[in-house]
Write a protein that holds these residues in place. Structure first.
Motif, PDB file in Angstrom:
ATOM      1  N   ILE A 123     -11.804  -2.037   1.566  1.00  0.00           N
ATOM      2  CA  ILE A 123     -11.192  -3.085   0.758  1.00  0.00           C
ATOM      3  C   ILE A 123      -9.677  -3.024   0.918  1.00  0.00           C
ATOM      4  N   ARG A 124      -9.071  -4.200   1.038  1.00  0.00           N
ATOM      5  CA  ARG A 124      -7.610  -4.315   1.107  1.00  0.00           C
ATOM      6  C   ARG A 124      -7.144  -5.079  -0.116  1.00  0.00           C
ATOM      7  N   ARG A 125      -6.268  -4.441  -0.894  1.00  0.00           N
ATOM      8  CA  ARG A 125      -5.748  -5.053  -2.116  1.00  0.00           C
ATOM      9  C   ARG A 125      -4.234  -5.245  -1.978  1.00  0.00           C
ATOM     10  N   HIS A 137       0.031  -3.171   0.609  1.00  0.00           N
ATOM     11  CA  HIS A 137      -1.392  -3.393   0.838  1.00  0.00           C
ATOM     12  C   HIS A 137      -2.106  -2.046   0.783  1.00  0.00           C
ATOM     13  N   ALA A 138      -2.904  -1.848  -0.263  1.00  0.00           N
ATOM     14  CA  ALA A 138      -3.615  -0.584  -0.470  1.00  0.00           C
ATOM     15  C   ALA A 138      -5.023  -0.694   0.101  1.00  0.00           C
ATOM     16  N   GLY A 184      -4.673   5.052   1.611  1.00  0.00           N
ATOM     17  CA  GLY A 184      -3.239   4.880   1.762  1.00  0.00           C
ATOM     18  C   GLY A 184      -2.871   3.410   1.738  1.00  0.00           C
ATOM     19  N   ALA A 185      -1.619   3.135   2.031  1.00  0.00           N
ATOM     20  CA  ALA A 185      -1.121   1.765   1.913  1.00  0.00           C
ATOM     21  C   ALA A 185      -0.176   1.450   3.059  1.00  0.00           C
ATOM     22  N   GLY A 196      -6.682 -12.902  -2.633  1.00  0.00           N
ATOM     23  CA  GLY A 196      -6.104 -12.306  -1.445  1.00  0.00           C
ATOM     24  C   GLY A 196      -6.742 -11.007  -1.029  1.00  0.00           C
ATOM     25  N   THR A 197      -7.661 -10.473  -1.839  1.00  0.00           N
ATOM     26  CA  THR A 197      -8.370  -9.251  -1.482  1.00  0.00           C
ATOM     27  C   THR A 197      -9.305  -9.508  -0.310  1.00  0.00           C
TER      28      THR A 197
END
Length: 383
Positions: A81-83, A89-90, A107-108, A68-69
């Motif tokens: 990058i989105r984790r 979601h960071a 941030g998230a 899902g990253t």
């Protein structure tokens, strides 16, 4: 100048990105990013495309990336990058630091509703900002997740559940989204300089599902998916942004047992949108290959893809050369230059998979000013 696009499907064999993190290319086509694989682990990888030869730089974090990253290249060479982790979601920016990887947390964004899906939009034309949409059951939030002053910033709330995402200009002001309301999907335009003001763009018939797949900011050429000509069966069509001429659905873009997905439009061609070459991913029973089509030619040329093609990704040069990225065990970072037939030409390059003829269409539209206006004002073309 080049044009590039991505398509959110896994690559055709070899070292493939995950479906949730496709091969993404900046709008100026200087950088790209993907999740690369080492054994069973995934890590971000940045490609540089504007040099004499492409090369890749691995950007592994302290632990492998989770499913899902998403990754997205920025114009300065960093990688966003989105984790996702349990509704949170960071976002971070990754960059090479000698032997290691530097990381700047941004941030998230929290999505407390489990039915809300957050994803990155295609790279913005400026390359300095990045956007995401959080699509919920009844509304969609538009976020600026990189390039702002204080971390992720909520820009607008759009009624309806939105998907897609196509930039209509080179300034990053006009964003097209496919919005589902009342069981029907229509494309709308979101004006980012007017507080997220929403206006209709694509409404072919009252009861049809109409989606915008690609747009060429220079020429105004649009690639569209709609079931208006064949209810229940989405078909590919084309139109010109700002034109009052009808959307057309050529027979050459309707192949039995094959799925066609456009992924890049030739840039330039400011006064002749009908001459723009369009690259399509062709999926059939025996794999994926490449299609090239122009409105003026009214035929689809089918070409063999390079081994390890990161399927659904590629870019055009203004002079009509198609470049396809690929990754194999022997060559983990490569870009193939594909010769394609010229506009109106009968040349068929070696290695093609055959061609398909099209029915005659009306004369190409006259050039018009590029402005987002509803296309439902024009009737359907002859089929």
């Amino acid at each position: 100048m080049t044009a590039c696009a991505i398509e959110p499907n896994a690559a055709n064999g070899g070292d493939a990105p995950t479906p949730d993190a496709p091969f993404a290319i900046t709008a100026d086509c200087t950088y790209a990013a993907r999740l690369a694989r080492s054994g069973d682990s995934w890590f971000p990888e940045r490609w540089t495309l504007d040099g004499p030869e492409p090369y890749a730089v691995p950007l592994p974090a302290h632990q492998p990336e989770e499913p899902g990253t998403q990754v997205q290249p920025m114009a300065d060479g960093r990688v966003l990058i989105r984790r996702p982790t349990q509704g949170r979601h960071a976002f971070s920016l990754l960059y090479p630091t000698g032997p290691g990887t530097g990381e700047l947390p941004l941030g998230a964004v929290e999505c407390r509703d489990e039915d809300t899906v957050l994803r990155l939009l295609p790279p913005a034309p400026c390359g300095r900002r990045a956007y995401a949409v959080a699509a919920g059951p009844r509304s969609t939030a538009l976020w600026l997740v990189a390039g702002g002053a204080f971390g992720p910033e909520r820009l607008a709330e759009i009624p309806g559940r939105c998907s897609g995402g196509v930039w209509l200009d080179r300034t990053g002001r006009m964003l097209a989204l496919d919005r589902e309301v009342g069981g029907r999907t229509k494309t709308v335009v979101v004006d980012l300089e007017r507080g997220g003001e929403v206006s209709p763009l694509l409404q072919i018939a009252a009861g049809s599902d109409d989606r915008l797949l690609l747009a060429a900011p220079d020429s105004g050429l649009l690639l569209i998916s709609s079931d208006a000509p064949s209810p229940g069966e989405p078909r590919l069509g084309w139109g010109v942004l700002g034109s009052t001429l009808p959307v057309r659905f050529p027979e050459s873009l309707r192949l039995a047992d094959r799925a066609l997905t456009p992924f890049a439009i030739q840039p330039g061609q400011v006064l002749v949108p009908e001459s723009c070459a369009v690259a399509l991913r062709v999926d059939g029973p025996f794999g994926s290959w490449v299609g090239v089509w122009r409105p003026v030619d009214r035929r689809l040329h089918q070409l063999a893809a390079p081994a390890g093609w990161l399927a659904g990704s590629g870019l055009w040069t203004e002079d009509g050369v198609l470049r396809l990225p690929y990754a194999t065990e022997a060559e983990p970072c490569g870009v193939a230059r594909v010769a394609v037939p010229a506009a109106g030409g009968e040349h068929r390059p070696s290695g093609t998979a055959g061609t398909a003829s099209d029915v005659l269409e009306p004369e190409p539209p006259e050039p018009v000013a590029l402005r987002p206006v509803p296309l439902q004002q024009a009737p359907l073309a002859r089929l």
